[in-house]
Design an enzyme around this catalytic site. Sequence first.
Site, short mmCIF file in Angstrom:
data_model
loop_
_atom_site.label_atom_id
_atom_site.label_comp_id
_atom_site.label_asym_id
_atom_site.label_seq_id
_atom_site.Cartn_x
_atom_site.Cartn_y
_atom_site.Cartn_z
N ILE A 19 40.75 33.30 112.02
CA ILE A 19 39.71 33.54 111.13
C ILE A 19 38.64 32.90 111.58
O ILE A 19 37.20 33.24 111.68
CB ILE A 19 40.19 32.89 109.51
N CYS A 20 38.62 31.60 112.09
CA CYS A 20 37.65 30.49 112.50
C CYS A 20 36.97 31.45 113.76
O CYS A 20 35.71 31.28 113.86
CB CYS A 20 38.13 29.21 112.99
N HIS A 21 37.79 31.80 114.74
CA HIS A 21 37.33 32.46 115.82
C HIS A 21 36.75 33.71 115.97
O HIS A 21 36.13 34.08 116.48
CB HIS A 21 38.61 32.34 117.10
N THR A 42 41.44 29.59 116.32
CA THR A 42 42.20 30.15 115.40
C THR A 42 41.79 31.54 114.74
O THR A 42 40.64 31.77 114.67
CB THR A 42 42.82 29.27 114.42
#
EC number: 1.11.1.24
Length: 177
Positions: A63-65, A61
């Site tokens: 922000i996570c990635h 996703t």
Amino acid sequence: MPGDPTATAKGNEIPDTLMGYIPWTPELDSGEVCGIPTTFKTRDEWKGKKVVIVSIPGAYTPICHQQHIPPLVKRVDELKAKGVDAVYVIASNDPFVMAAWGNFNNAKDKVVFATDIDLAFSKALGATIDLSAKHFGERTARYALIIDDNKIVDFASDEGDTGKLQNASIDTILTKV
């Protein structure tokens, strides 16, 4: 994030739940094999260890990635230099997705990418987020948890679905270990 706000108080014992993961082996680097999922009990796995657990709403996703996990993996040696025995990234994604994402991030055996099975660990901490409006359902929230011998040392979350990374970032974690 629903739940008991005292669940993450300093000194509390962590939840005793089951997590799933695929142990890293060099064969996984090719992407041609997927590994075999296994499980561990959180209190058994982390007994006697100083551990950083970073929770994210979902692998791959935005922000996570793009912002959250790549810097964590790149700077994991800084955590280990401060006495951290192990670093885990957890999410509600299945172990195959988490292992593939760990492989994509070149985590190898430096960071364990694990599945919070049925969100049990995060629910017990009151650290889930409802992303049903985005068709993702209930997910693990974005948080960082530092534990020592199964006791909470620090818990910090990035509230809601703001798309902001601050309290659970590697920069913030490094100030707390």
